[in-house]
Design a protein around this motif. Structure first.
Motif, mmCIF file in Angstrom:
data_model
loop_
_atom_site.group_PDB
_atom_site.id
_atom_site.type_symbol
_atom_site.label_atom_id
_atom_site.label_comp_id
_atom_site.label_asym_id
_atom_site.label_seq_id
_atom_site.Cartn_x
_atom_site.Cartn_y
_atom_site.Cartn_z
ATOM 1 N N LEU A 1 1.015 -1.014 -0.126
ATOM 2 C CA LEU A 1 -0.158 -0.211 -0.088
ATOM 3 C C LEU A 1 1.307 1.132 -0.263
ATOM 4 C CD1 LEU A 1 -2.605 -0.764 2.670
ATOM 5 C CD2 LEU A 1 -2.934 -0.691 0.621
ATOM 6 N N ILE B 1 1.820 1.978 -3.362
ATOM 7 C CA ILE B 1 0.964 2.378 -4.471
ATOM 8 C C ILE B 1 1.127 4.136 -3.805
ATOM 9 C CG2 ILE B 1 -1.658 2.381 -4.937
ATOM 10 C CD1 ILE B 1 -1.532 -1.185 -4.197
ATOM 11 N N GLU B 2 0.281 4.351 -2.525
ATOM 12 C CA GLU B 2 0.451 5.245 -2.369
ATOM 13 C C GLU B 2 1.026 6.649 -3.468
ATOM 14 O OE1 GLU B 2 -0.210 6.030 1.550
ATOM 15 O OE2 GLU B 2 -0.555 8.278 2.003
ATOM 16 N N ILE C 1 -4.721 3.098 -11.025
ATOM 17 C CA ILE C 1 -4.494 2.348 -9.010
ATOM 18 C C ILE C 1 -6.514 2.418 -9.478
ATOM 19 C CG2 ILE C 1 -4.253 3.806 -7.123
ATOM 20 C CD1 ILE C 1 -2.314 4.721 -9.233
ATOM 21 N N LEU C 2 -7.615 2.880 -9.477
ATOM 22 C CA LEU C 2 -8.651 2.640 -9.005
ATOM 23 C C LEU C 2 -9.041 2.507 -9.586
ATOM 24 C CD1 LEU C 2 -8.738 6.226 -6.699
ATOM 25 C CD2 LEU C 2 -8.512 4.012 -5.812
ATOM 26 N N ARG D 1 -4.290 -1.289 -9.276
ATOM 27 C CA ARG D 1 -3.534 -1.472 -7.892
ATOM 28 C C ARG D 1 -4.676 -2.622 -6.787
ATOM 29 N NH1 ARG D 1 1.387 2.028 -10.047
ATOM 30 N NH2 ARG D 1 2.048 0.787 -11.641
ATOM 31 N N LEU D 2 -5.085 -0.301 -6.516
ATOM 32 C CA LEU D 2 -5.454 -0.702 -4.783
ATOM 33 C C LEU D 2 -6.743 -1.621 -5.477
ATOM 34 C CD1 LEU D 2 -5.408 0.355 -2.309
ATOM 35 C CD2 LEU D 2 -6.991 2.708 -3.183
ATOM 36 N N ALA E 1 -5.835 -0.232 2.914
ATOM 37 C CA ALA E 1 -6.585 0.175 2.036
ATOM 38 C C ALA E 1 -8.372 1.043 1.858
ATOM 39 C CB ALA E 1 -6.557 -1.665 1.066
ATOM 40 N N ARG F 1 -7.762 4.220 -0.353
ATOM 41 C CA ARG F 1 -8.606 4.534 -1.505
ATOM 42 C C ARG F 1 -9.815 6.332 -1.282
ATOM 43 N NH1 ARG F 1 -13.129 0.638 -2.945
ATOM 44 N NH2 ARG F 1 -14.785 1.602 -1.388
#
Lengths: 782, 347
Positions: free
Chosen positions: B3, B6-7, B30-31, B37-38, B60, B64
């Motif tokens: 995470l 990703i962030e 990403i979303l 990915r998330l 997570a 998001r």
């Protein structure tokens, strides 16, 4: 009427200034047209004689005058070039204060001492003249104050309405002020005593209806000479030229009493006789103005035993007038018929101070008073001895009486009046009021011929109490129905529409020339012709509003305008079946461009479709082929409204345009506005459609000559009522179409009130339209 | 990918994104629902042990929410940039003239007539019109001006060759025409063209316009006349000018009057601020505006009215004169010349 304030004050002892007097007379209805000050009202200005004039050593424009001021010699520096030794001139002494605040003192001018100033008329407040030093008469006593020599007076030129001939005199004006203030007019006691010996004169009135009274006074041992200075001054300031003592006295009395007099040299009257008779047709008469007049049988004359010696009430004759050698005179004071005097005076174009008064009406009592006053002056001034007095008075008139009701007075004016006030005013007007039931019984003095009914007395009361004191109210709004034909049509929407497209409202003359009307196809018999036109180009009434608008256009084109739109809602005048017909008419002239070139759009000239669209927007129906010589035969319309023909419109005929020098298109329209009266129908609102419409476009190729009207009619008939509108949006001609052909594209709009149209419905209708166009209009579908 | 990575990467790329399409593909990466990915991490939560599942799940979801917020903000920013660029591009020269809308002008006399009609209509007067080519009876005799009366000298008259007709010298003829056809009460206004046979100059015209007013009823008084004209002056000149009535003579009224208004230029002071004499009122402080009075009994008799039963007032004014006074027109001839340089000054 010129009135001397000094003279007036002599008749009526009131202490008002000239300004106050003028204001009061204005409030009585006699406004001053002009006011002139005569004489001088400054101190320390005396008469002086110029002894010598020398050049100033230090200034080219100045002179040094030596003068005698009655006490001794003085040296004066003067800038005016018109001085010369021997002249008597006004001299302002040190200490004098002149008009405009100029203070006179002993001073040195360019090194030379000056002990006073020589004056121009302007510096004395006599006039605006600054032309040079004023000249006094050579016998003016030296050293005497100028105001004593010239006598200050104010002369007021009063405007007197034609109903008040009695106010064309100083006594008449004094009576008005007397009625306003209650001050009594000074009366002079008569010193006339007639004799029964000496020359006589036989007076006969052959036309008693035209001469109500004839007074004659004879004077013996008359010495003709100049009049005294005071009389000369008064006559001159009232605008009358002094002639000799006797003529001057008749004029003086005319100005004082308003009654014309005439003096005959009695010894020159053939047979020593006076006959008041009609002139003989063709009788020639040499008048005092040295002109010969031809008379007719309607003219009234004064004649001696042989010939006419005066045109009654208008002018005396050359042969019997007073001359330097006259010693015996007959002084005439008579009352002549106003209408006869007026007609003769008009016909001969001969107006005199005398005729002006006779034609408005004179009276027998004033005739007597004036005669006595003249006699008095002749004797007082030692110019003649009283002789016989003659008076022929065939027709005595009864005084007019009028009943004035107090309630009526108050109702008509809307104001209440105390009975005492009313009675006092009536008394001051010499109406001798007697109380009666509800008002006053009045007897009108002979000199007030204008007072004939109660409203006349009501005006007299309110003139004195003042129009200003009447309150201001508004009457209730009640009104009856206006009869047909009087109410003009409401054309305000037309005016606003025309202005909205850039056309300016104007007004042009009602007159035109015969030639300009003929260009529009009118003949002399169709026109209203003036009998006394001011100008040959304005001898007829315009039969068309466009006619004068075209002249207005021309003026603007001359002033470099490129585009002009003008309209006028006016009248045109024609003759039909020998009767004059006037129509409320709208004329329109629209010249040049609909749009001038600008950053957003290109320029576009006006064309006939601009006019057609505008007229249609005004609810006017267009029918083809107006017949007018000024219109293009193939670009003109006849206009209709409610089934009536109301006018015409079109492009100016190219030949006319050429003649007028037009370089751009000019559209014209004219229609009768009276048709708008019928338009008072109220709109009935229709329900709104509930189902959508469908639009389809068609393009066809047809002969170039085929009209849109035919296409539209054919399409509508074929499609039936579901076709709501049909509108062309493109017309094209080109080689690809073949010679004589054009392509026409148009949009059809279908709609039904009861359901949504299906594709099948629309295609059906379209097919019918196509078929019909092919069949009836020779159209090919593209 | 964890995470944290990703962030970190998402925030960096978000920062760099410079267009809406770029932002949209980053969002998908990403979303995105399919293979963001998330999204994948959240989808795989079920495979994690319960302890971890709870922890990772919470973290997570928080991420998001955070990223969605950042995306939204960034999106708004980019949209604003796009819009402001578009606006900037649409900058044009507004100092250029507009697309011309040409409007015609009004003739000052026609406009004044319209205005006067409106002013009097508020107090119950109807506007009527009558002919210009009149006969002697309606223009003179019925108005108490018999033939050969000296008052006729005040009316220089045009005569026509048709049936001894004439061009009316005043609108007073309409009084007669109307009263012949109508019974009182009457309140009318009659504007129209009139004619005088005289040489024209700056203040005299052979063709000009008048408005006649007439009110007849059982109790119409001189006071009503004054009140009515007061209303007119107030409305027409737009200010409460002083008025005065002084006696005058018109054969068809008695008592007769002339109405003057206080000079609107010098306000009755007779001179201007710089001390020169006022040229509008010729230094009198007053301007003559109209003639008026109470209908003469002889006029009522001429139309068959009983003068004991009815009273009335009448007034008549020259419109050119009123407009010249109000608008400073110096030459009366300009009114019939249709010169656009003159007319163009009036709206």
């Amino acid at each position: 009427m010129k009135i001397s304030v000094n003279w007036l004050k002599e008749l009526l002892p009131i202490k008002w200034s000239a300004e106050q007097m003028i204001e009061k007379l204005g409030s009585l209805g006699f406004p001053a047209e002009s006011v002139t000050n005569t004489g001088v009202d400054v101190e320390k200005v005396v008469a002086a004689r110029i002894l010598s004039v020398d050049k100033h050593p230090n200034a080219d424009r100045l002179q040094i005058a030596k003068v005698n001021d009655g006490k001794g010699e003085r040296q004066i520096v003067c800038g005016a070039p018109n001085i010369a030794p021997g002249q008597v001139v006004p001299l302002a002494l040190p200490g004098a204060s002149l008009k405009g605040g100029l203070q006179i003192a002993v001073s040195k001018i360019r090194g030379i001492e000056s002990s006073g100033m020589l004056c121009s008329e302007r510096e004395l407040g006599l006039s605006e003249s600054h032309a040079g030093i004023m000249q006094l008469s050579a016998d003016a006593p030296l050293g005497k104050e100028l105001r004593d020599i010239l006598g200050a007076d104010t002369v007021v030129d009063l405007e007197v309405t034609p109903n008040r001939p009695d106010v064309l005199s100083h006594v008449g004006v004094a009576r008005e002020l007397s009625a306003l203030t209650g001050t009594k007019i000074k009366s002079t006691r008569s010193i006339w005593k007639s004799r029964t010996q000496g020359n006589t004169c036989k007076i006969s009135i052959q036309e008693p209806l035209l001469c109500q009274r004839y007074l004659g006074k004879i004077f013996l041992n008359v010495k003709i000479g100049p009049s005294p200075r005071w009389m000369v001054e008064r006559l001159t300031s009232c605008g009358i030229r002094p002639i000799n003592n006797i003529v001057d006295i008749t004029n003086y009395v005319l100005l004082e009493w308003g009654h014309p007099l005439h003096a005959f040299d009695l010894e020159k009257l053939a047979g020593g006789e006076i006959r008041v008779r009609k002139a003989n047709a063709g009788e020639k008469f040499l008048a005092l103005d040295e002109k010969t007049y031809e008379l007719n049988a309607n003219d009234l004359v004064i004649a001696d035993a042989e010939k006419a010696v005066a045109i009654a009430g208008i002018m005396g004759g050359q042969d019997t007038g007073v001359t330097d050698s006259t010693t015996t005179i007959l002084l005439e004071s008579a009352v002549f018929d106003p209408l006869t005097v007026r007609k003769t005076s008009k016909r001969l174009g001969l107006k005199s101070e005398s005729s002006i008064r006779f034609e408005k009406g004179t009276d027998t009592a004033t005739a007597e008073a004036a005669s006595l006053r003249a006699a008095q002056l002749i004797m007082e001034l030692g110019q003649g001895k009283a002789g016989r007095a003659l008076d022929v008075y065939p027709r005595k008139s009864k005084p007019v009486t009028i009943e004035l009701n107090a309630k009526r007075l108050e109702n008509l004016i809307g104001q209440s009046f105390p009975a005492k006030t009313v009675e006092s005013i009536l008394t001051r007007f010499e109406l001798r009021p007697k109380k009666s039931a509800g008002g006053w019984h009045c007897t009108v003095p002979a000199y007030r011929k204008d007072l004939t009914q109660d409203v006349d007395l009501i005006e007299e009361v309110v003139r004195i109490t003042g129009y200003a004191s009447v309150p201001e109210t508004l009457a209730p709004l009640a009104t009856n129905k206006i009869p047909d034909g009087f109410l003009p049509p409401n054309i305000q929407p037309v005016i606003e529409t025309l202005k909205g497209v850039g056309i300016t409202e104007t007004m042009t003359s009602s007159f035109c020339s015969l030639g300009s009307a003929e260009k529009f196809g009118f003949g002399q018999n169709d026109l209203v012709m003036l009998q006394n036109a001011l100008d040959q180009n304005e001898a007829y009434m315009r039969p068309s509003v466009v006619l004068t608008l075209l002249q207005a256009l021309e003026r603007n084109l001359n002033f470099q305008r490129e585009s002009v739109g003008l309209f006028e809602a006016g009248r045109r005048y024609t003759v039909k079946n020998n009767a004059v017909v006037e129509n409320r008419t709208l004329g329109l002239v629209w010249y040049g461009g609909r749009r001038e070139k600008n950053v957003h759009d290109s320029a576009r000239d006006l064309d006939i479709y601009d006019l057609k669209g505008l007229l249609e927007a005004l609810g006017i129906k267009i029918i083809f082929n107006a017949i007018s010589p000024i219109l293009h035969p193939n670009q003109s319309f006849e206009l209709q409204m409610y089934g009536q023909r109301i006018g015409w419109a079109g492009l100016v005929h190219p030949a006319v345009a050429h003649e007028l020098g037009h370089r751009r298109p000019c559209l014209l329209a004219e229609w009768n506005l009276d048709a708008y009266k019928i338009s008072a129908k109220h709109t009935q609102a229709a329900g709104l459609p509930r189902f959508p419409f469908v639009e389809r476009d068609l393009a066809i190729i047809i002969d170039e000559a085929q009209s849109w009207a035919k296409i539209e009619k054919t399409a509508r008939e074929a499609a039936g009522p579901t076709l709501k509108s049909i509108r062309p949006f493109d017309i094209y001609t080109g080689e690809s179409l073949g010679a004589g052909k054009k392509s026409l594209a148009f949009r059809l709009k279908f709609q039904r009130e009861d359901k949504t149209l299906s594709d099948a419905d629309i295609n059906d209708a379209l097919n019918r339209v196509k078929q019909a166009l092919e069949q009836h209009c020779g159209a090919h579908l593209r | 990918m964890d995470l944290q990575t990703i962030e970190q990467e998402a925030l960096e790329e978000l920062d760099r994104a410079s267009s809406i399409p770029e932002l949209e593909s980053l969002h998908a990466k990403i979303l995105g629902r399919k293979d963001g990915r998330l999204t994948q991490i959240l989808r795989n939560l079920a495979t994690l042990p319960p302890e971890e599942k709870k922890k990772v799940g919470q973290e997570a979801n928080t991420l998001r929410t955070l990223l969605e917020e950042r995306f939204n903000t960034k999106q708004k920013q980019l949209q604003e940039t796009v819009l402001s660029k578009k606006l900037e591009k649409e900058k044009i020269d507004l100092t250029l003239p507009g697309i011309p809308v040409v409007r015609g002008h009004s003739h000052p006399i026609a406009k004044a007539i319209h205005e006067i009609n409106e002013i009097f209509s508020t107090i119950g007067f109807s506007s009527v019109e009558e002919r210009d080519v009149e006969d002697d009876f309606h223009n003179f005799n019925a108005l108490n001006i018999p033939e050969n009366h000296p008052a006729r000298d005040m009316h220089d008259t045009f005569y026509t060759k048709n049936d001894k007709l004439l061009l009316r010298t005043h609108t007073s003829s309409v009084q007669i025409r109307l009263m012949e056809k109508m019974k009182p009460p009457i309140r009318i206004l009659a504007p129209g063209r009139v004619y005088r046979h005289e040489a024209t100059d700056a203040t005299h015209a052979a063709v000009f316009h008048q408005v006649e007013g007439l009110a007849v009823d059982k109790t119409i008084s001189f006071a009503d006349l004054k009140g009515t004209l007061r209303h007119f002056v107030r409305e027409f000149f737009g200010q409460d000018l002083k008025i005065r009535f002084i006696p005058s003579y018109f054969p068809f009224v008695e008592p007769g009057a002339q109405m003057d208004i206080e000079c609107f230029l010098c306000r009755g002071e007779k001179k201007l601020e710089d001390g020169r004499p006022c040229n509008i009122c010729k230094a009198s402080g007053w301007i003559e505006v109209l003639g008026c009075g109470m209908v003469h009994p002889n006029v009522f008799r001429a139309v068959g009215y009983d003068p004991k039963k009815w009273t009335g007032f009448a007034f008549g004014m020259g419109i050119e004169r009123l407009v010249m006074i109000r608008s400073g027109v110096r030459d009366i001839r300009q009114f019939l010349e249709s010169d656009m340089r003159f007319l163009g000054q009036f709206s």
